[in-house]
Motif scaffolding. Structure first.
Motif, PDB file in Angstrom:
ATOM      1  N   UNK A   1     -28.726  -8.596  28.678  1.00 53.57           N
ATOM      2  CA  UNK A   1     -29.526  -7.477  28.181  1.00 53.57           C
ATOM      3  C   UNK A   1     -30.546  -7.034  29.222  1.00 53.57           C
ATOM      4  N   UNK A   2     -31.142  -7.989  29.923  1.00 51.02           N
ATOM      5  CA  UNK A   2     -32.103  -7.638  30.970  1.00 51.02           C
ATOM      6  C   UNK A   2     -31.412  -6.936  32.141  1.00 51.02           C
ATOM      7  N   UNK A   3     -30.223  -7.414  32.491  1.00 56.35           N
ATOM      8  CA  UNK A   3     -29.469  -6.770  33.573  1.00 56.35           C
ATOM      9  C   UNK A   3     -29.124  -5.336  33.187  1.00 56.35           C
ATOM     10  N   UNK A   4     -28.676  -5.134  31.948  1.00 51.92           N
ATOM     11  CA  UNK A   4     -28.323  -3.792  31.476  1.00 51.92           C
ATOM     12  C   UNK A   4     -29.539  -2.880  31.513  1.00 51.92           C
ATOM     13  N   UNK A   5     -30.672  -3.381  31.046  1.00 55.94           N
ATOM     14  CA  UNK A   5     -31.884  -2.551  31.021  1.00 55.94           C
ATOM     15  C   UNK A   5     -32.253  -2.088  32.423  1.00 55.94           C
ATOM     16  N   UNK A   6     -32.202  -3.001  33.375  1.00 62.93           N
ATOM     17  CA  UNK A   6     -32.592  -2.658  34.741  1.00 62.93           C
ATOM     18  C   UNK A   6     -31.526  -1.814  35.434  1.00 62.93           C
ATOM     19  N   UNK A   7     -30.258  -2.072  35.127  1.00 61.91           N
ATOM     20  CA  UNK A   7     -29.179  -1.269  35.706  1.00 61.91           C
ATOM     21  C   UNK A   7     -29.223   0.151  35.149  1.00 61.91           C
ATOM     22  N   UNK A   8     -29.566   0.278  33.864  1.00 59.05           N
ATOM     23  CA  UNK A   8     -29.636   1.596  33.241  1.00 59.05           C
ATOM     24  C   UNK A   8     -30.670   2.493  33.920  1.00 59.05           C
ATOM     25  N   UNK A   9     -31.704   1.875  34.476  1.00 57.38           N
ATOM     26  CA  UNK A   9     -32.734   2.648  35.162  1.00 57.38           C
ATOM     27  C   UNK A   9     -32.253   3.176  36.504  1.00 57.38           C
ATOM     28  N   UNK A  10     -31.198   2.574  37.056  1.00 53.30           N
ATOM     29  CA  UNK A  10     -30.707   2.978  38.373  1.00 53.30           C
ATOM     30  C   UNK A  10     -29.368   3.709  38.305  1.00 53.30           C
ATOM     31  N   UNK A  11     -28.428   3.174  37.516  1.00 52.07           N
ATOM     32  CA  UNK A  11     -27.091   3.767  37.433  1.00 52.07           C
ATOM     33  C   UNK A  11     -26.516   3.514  36.047  1.00 52.07           C
ATOM     34  N   UNK A  12     -26.952   4.283  35.059  1.00 50.92           N
ATOM     35  CA  UNK A  12     -26.536   4.028  33.674  1.00 50.92           C
ATOM     36  C   UNK A  12     -25.032   4.140  33.455  1.00 50.92           C
ATOM     37  N   UNK A  13     -24.360   5.021  34.175  1.00 50.33           N
ATOM     38  CA  UNK A  13     -22.912   5.170  34.003  1.00 50.33           C
ATOM     39  C   UNK A  13     -22.187   3.880  34.382  1.00 50.33           C
ATOM     40  N   UNK A  14     -22.645   3.235  35.442  1.00 49.48           N
ATOM     41  CA  UNK A  14     -22.030   1.967  35.850  1.00 49.48           C
ATOM     42  C   UNK A  14     -22.355   0.856  34.850  1.00 49.48           C
ATOM     43  N   UNK A  15     -23.573   0.855  34.359  1.00 54.60           N
ATOM     44  CA  UNK A  15     -23.946  -0.137  33.346  1.00 54.60           C
ATOM     45  C   UNK A  15     -23.104   0.049  32.089  1.00 54.60           C
ATOM     46  N   UNK A  16     -22.804   1.309  31.758  1.00 53.06           N
ATOM     47  CA  UNK A  16     -21.993   1.605  30.574  1.00 53.06           C
ATOM     48  C   UNK A  16     -20.583   1.031  30.716  1.00 53.06           C
ATOM     49  N   UNK A  17     -20.004   1.139  31.902  1.00 53.74           N
ATOM     50  CA  UNK A  17     -18.656   0.590  32.116  1.00 53.74           C
ATOM     51  C   UNK A  17     -18.635  -0.911  31.914  1.00 53.74           C
ATOM     52  N   UNK A  18     -19.724  -1.563  32.314  1.00 52.68           N
ATOM     53  CA  UNK A  18     -19.791  -3.017  32.169  1.00 52.68           C
ATOM     54  C   UNK A  18     -19.931  -3.414  30.709  1.00 52.68           C
ATOM     55  N   UNK A  19     -20.845  -2.786  29.999  1.00 47.04           N
ATOM     56  CA  UNK A  19     -21.120  -3.192  28.628  1.00 47.04           C
ATOM     57  C   UNK A  19     -19.945  -2.865  27.702  1.00 47.04           C
ATOM     58  N   UNK A  20     -19.143  -1.869  28.047  1.00 46.33           N
ATOM     59  CA  UNK A  20     -17.961  -1.546  27.242  1.00 46.33           C
ATOM     60  C   UNK A  20     -16.991  -2.716  27.153  1.00 46.33           C
ATOM     61  N   UNK A  21     -16.970  -3.572  28.156  1.00 44.19           N
ATOM     62  CA  UNK A  21     -16.014  -4.668  28.197  1.00 44.19           C
ATOM     63  C   UNK A  21     -16.514  -5.940  27.526  1.00 44.19           C
ATOM     64  N   UNK A  22     -17.731  -5.903  27.010  1.00 47.92           N
ATOM     65  CA  UNK A  22     -18.217  -7.055  26.265  1.00 47.92           C
ATOM     66  C   UNK A  22     -17.396  -7.191  24.979  1.00 47.92           C
ATOM     67  N   UNK A  23     -17.145  -8.407  24.528  1.00 47.74           N
ATOM     68  CA  UNK A  23     -16.452  -8.576  23.241  1.00 47.74           C
ATOM     69  C   UNK A  23     -17.361  -8.131  22.103  1.00 47.74           C
ATOM     70  N   UNK A  24     -16.788  -7.798  20.949  1.00 49.21           N
ATOM     71  CA  UNK A  24     -17.616  -7.390  19.811  1.00 49.21           C
ATOM     72  C   UNK A  24     -18.628  -8.476  19.463  1.00 49.21           C
TER      73      UNK A  24
END
Length: 248
Positions: free
Chosen positions: A170-193
């Motif tokens: 969650x911390x990585x996503x928050x910080x990545x979202x501030x720099x490149x949210x589209x890339x962070x989105x691709x990563x979080x999409x692959x998390x299991x439910x």
């Protein structure tokens, strides 16, 4: 983390890195959490002598339980003035024990804030996968401030599972979202439910929608998984509701 999850996350990270040339984030897009600048540590002779004496005394305790507690106390006491002694004391603690794991996590984070590569080499020296993963999670957390893509890659490779993964992810996503949210989105999409993905999407959308709401909508339109779309909708709703609240 299961092997299949590792493969998916690493594939997404590779694709995210290849979609477009990396751009250096402007100063205004830097993560909100700034790295603490610590002054150079020096060990006053009297403190160094006291710590060495305390280490020798703790190491000589017969009771395993009392020895463990005493050694841990010395290690934490030495953390500010003599990190090298703290790491030396760490080696005397029971492998895999809670005191040792908690201490090595703290040491790994501090080392990574100063030199991530050195911290990774240190983490790789552990024979225990549990300890190695615990250290790598903290290194990923430190890296997420300046290089969230690398942090995500490290986190995916680390083997961390459960709550420990969720907290750092969650911390990585928050910080990545501030720099490149589209890339962070691709990563979080692959998390299991589950809670990890839902919380990650909430964090991503809340950061992203504040600067580019159309981009969030465009991302949602590309997602085929209905459960992920539902989580995005919920995150958008919550973010919009929060933005309409009057200031206190």
């Amino acid at each position: 983390m299961h092997p299949g999850r590792h493969a998916c996350l690493l594939l997404a990270l590779a694709l995210a890195g290849c979609d477009k040339p990396e751009k250096q984030a402007p100063d205004t897009a830097a993560p909100t959490t700034k790295r603490e600048v610590r002054p150079q540590r020096t060990t006053p002779p009297d403190i160094g002598k006291r710590l060495r004496s305390a280490l020798a005394e703790a190491d000589g305790i017969d009771s395993p339980e009392e020895r463990e507690k005493a050694l841990a106390a010395v290690a934490w006491d030495a953390l500010e003035h003599d990190p090298a002694l703290s790491r030396e004391t760490l080696e005397k603690l029971t492998p895999g024990g809670p005191e040792r794991v908690r201490l090595l996590q703290h040491l790994a984070l501090r080392m990574a804030e100063e030199n991530a590569d050195e911290a990774l080499r240190w983490a790789d020296s552990f024979s225990s996968e549990v300890e190695k993963s615990a250290a790598c999670g903290q290194i990923a957390l430190a890296l997420s401030e300046s290089d969230p893509h690398r942090a995500a890659n490290l986190l995916s490779e680390s083997g961390i599972e459960g709550r420990a993964f969720d907290v750092v992810a969650v911390q990585v996503i928050r910080r990545w979202a501030a720099q490149s949210p589209a890339d962070a989105a691709k990563w979080v999409e692959l998390f299991p439910p589950g809670e990890s993905r839902a919380t990650g999407i909430q964090m991503l959308v809340s950061e992203w929608i504040a600067t580019d709401e159309p981009a969030v909508t465009a991302w949602r339109s590309t997602v085929r998984d209905e459960s992920i779309r539902s989580e995005i909708d919920s995150a958008i709703h919550d973010a919009q509701k929060k933005s309409r609240l009057p200031e206190q």
